[in-house]
Design an enzyme around this catalytic site. Structure first.
Site, PDB file in Angstrom:
ATOM      1  N   HIS A 143       0.830  -1.212   0.000  1.00  0.00           N
ATOM      2  CA  HIS A 143       0.000   0.000   0.000  1.00  0.00           C
ATOM      3  C   HIS A 143       0.867   1.266   0.000  1.00  0.00           C
ATOM      4  O   HIS A 143       0.439   2.319   0.488  1.00  0.00           O
ATOM      5  CB  HIS A 143      -0.955   0.018   1.201  1.00  0.00           C
ATOM      6  N   SER A 185      15.532  19.063 -17.294  1.00  0.00           N
ATOM      7  CA  SER A 185      14.494  20.089 -17.381  1.00  0.00           C
ATOM      8  C   SER A 185      15.051  21.305 -18.093  1.00  0.00           C
ATOM      9  O   SER A 185      16.230  21.645 -17.941  1.00  0.00           O
ATOM     10  CB  SER A 185      14.015  20.486 -15.978  1.00  0.00           C
TER      11      SER A 185
END
Length: 459
Positions: free
Chosen positions: A162, A288
């Protein structure tokens, strides 16, 4: 093995599988000239088989002439396209172009055949070639996974359920899971070639035209397909059932889904706050256009994105039942989907091989992350030991849970709360509690299972 580069070849490119995601060997299989060659191969094999069974229909000399001319060096793709633009039938364009090169023998080409005898058998040949290349490249991925599994077999880390820290494991055990998934799908694909079926059975599968010529249609189909390395389906109408290719495409999509799973897990471990895995980067790489510091896991993201394409393609394939003996609903999707399926998946396999080979796994960071929750990942072990020592199991679960949550909330080590708990002290000594908090001795059968997987796949 170098990191994969983007192809810069070609002009006027429309589809990215012809440039950015190109795989030279797989692209060659699905190029129009190779597709044409496969159709010519089927025509030549059919003429040869008829000449051997009934030479008064096609003489051995005619069969030889047809075979000699059934090559793209003689039958030009440009000529078949020119003819098709006039008659609007791709197979007859091939027949006419081959006949032009074959002289009098040209009158014996395509005897008894329907278009699907040629196209479906040629398609099966292309699929077989593609599966062979997928398997060849998959073995390299398997080798890379074996190597990284061996390397990290005893590297202690945390596993997650989870998205949360669960209990200690090893990197080798986690990668061994990926190794076994890839190994299983390879085994399935090795058996999938039997579903790449051709047919030489005439207009609706009953071979009326062949039997009218006095040919044993069962023997004819068997001999033609055998010579081309293709199997026949037990029953075909004008087309073999779509189920066969759905089996193959489903397994290819499952393979893509496995790669998606691996990429997704590794991508998560690349996150800055986890920092256990890093994609290999070059000194010139840019992450980037505005943030100079970025090192993005773009290759993993590419694999994940491409898997979605194949899942979508599979949905399209399930929509393509044809009516009665055949129609053309599946024709255009086939021309789109099959090259896309195989080229995309092969690119993903090669990309994943590079990723697994060159990725950096930070052994120390992985170990440090085990203690991120202040030892709370050892709560299961403490609870189990308390139950074995006589404490009610449910009471032990609740007590250890409360202490673990408190440790994480107050950013203190769980062992300190355990040592100061009077109820727990009734069952476990200080030495025992400290011993239980060592993650390196709480790995279960991780090492054993990892070695079993390595032994299964190591060549």
């Amino acid at each position: 093995m170098a990191m994969m580069d983007i192809s810069t070849e070609g002009e006027h490119i429309v589809h990215p599988i012809d440039s950015r995601y190109k795989v030279e060997e797989m692209n060659r299989i699905w190029e129009e000239e190779n597709q044409l060659q496969k159709m010519l191969d089927v025509e030549a094999a059919l003429s040869l088989a008829i000449s051997e069974m009934k030479p008064e229909l096609v003489s051995p000399d005619d069969a030889r002439v047809i075979k000699e001319n059934a090559t793209i060096t003689k039958v030009k793709l440009s000529r078949t396209k020119q003819i098709e633009s006039e008659i609007h039938h791709d197979v007859m364009a091939v027949v006419k172009a081959l006949a032009e090169q074959s002289g009098e023998a040209g009158g014996k080409i395509h005897l008894g055949a329907t278009s699907a005898d040629i196209t479906e058998t040629a398609k099966a040949m292309l699929v077989n070639e593609s599966i062979d290349l997928i398997l060849e490249d998959s073995k390299k991925l398997l080798e890379a996974l074996v190597k990284r599994t061996e390397e990290t077999k005893d590297w202690v880390c945390i596993d997650r359920t989870h998205g949360q820290h669960a209990v200690p494991t090893t990197y080798g055990f986690k990668i061994a899971g990926y190794l076994d998934q890839v190994g299983v799908i390879i085994e399935r694909l090795e058996g999938d070639k039997k579903y790449a079926v051709g047919k030489i059975a005439g207009a609706v599968g009953t071979a009326n035209s062949y039997t009218e010529l006095g040919l044993d249609a069962i023997v004819l189909e068997r001999e033609v397909l055998k010579s081309l390395g293709v199997q026949a389906n037990a029953h075909s109408r004008q087309l073999p059932p779509r189920d066969n290719f759905l089996f193959i495409m489903s397994d290819l999509t499952i393979y893509a889904n496995i790669l998606d799973k691996i990429a997704g897990d590794l991508w998560n471990l690349c996150r800055t706050e986890i920092g256990e895995v890093t994609e290999a980067t070059s000194s010139k790489q840019v992450g980037s256009s505005t943030m100079p510091h970025k090192k993005n896991p773009f290759r993993l993201e590419r694999v994940m994105g491409m898997s979605a394409i194949l899942r979508g393609d599979l949905v399209t394939e399930f929509e393509l039942n044809f009516s009665h003996a055949r129609d053309l609903k599946q024709s255009a999707p086939y021309r789109y989907r099959y090259p896309e399926f195989f080229i995309t998946l092969d690119y993903m396999i090669r990309m994943m091989t590079n990723l697994i080979t060159f990725m950096k796994i930070d052994k120390q960071k992985a170990y440090d992350n085990v203690f991120f929750t202040k030892g709370s990942v050892m709560a299961e072990r403490v609870m189990t030991e308390l139950a074995e020592s006589g404490m009610d199991r449910q009471a032990a679960h609740e007590r250890v849970k409360q202490l673990a949550w408190k440790a994480m909330s107050e950013n203190k080590m769980l062992v300190d709360f355990l040592l100061n708990d009077a109820e727990i002290a009734k069952y476990l000594s200080e030495d025992k509690l400290r011993e239980l908090m060592n993650p390196e001795t709480y790995l279960g059968i991780a090492s054993l299972k990892t070695q079993m997987i390595i032994d299964k796949y190591k060549r």
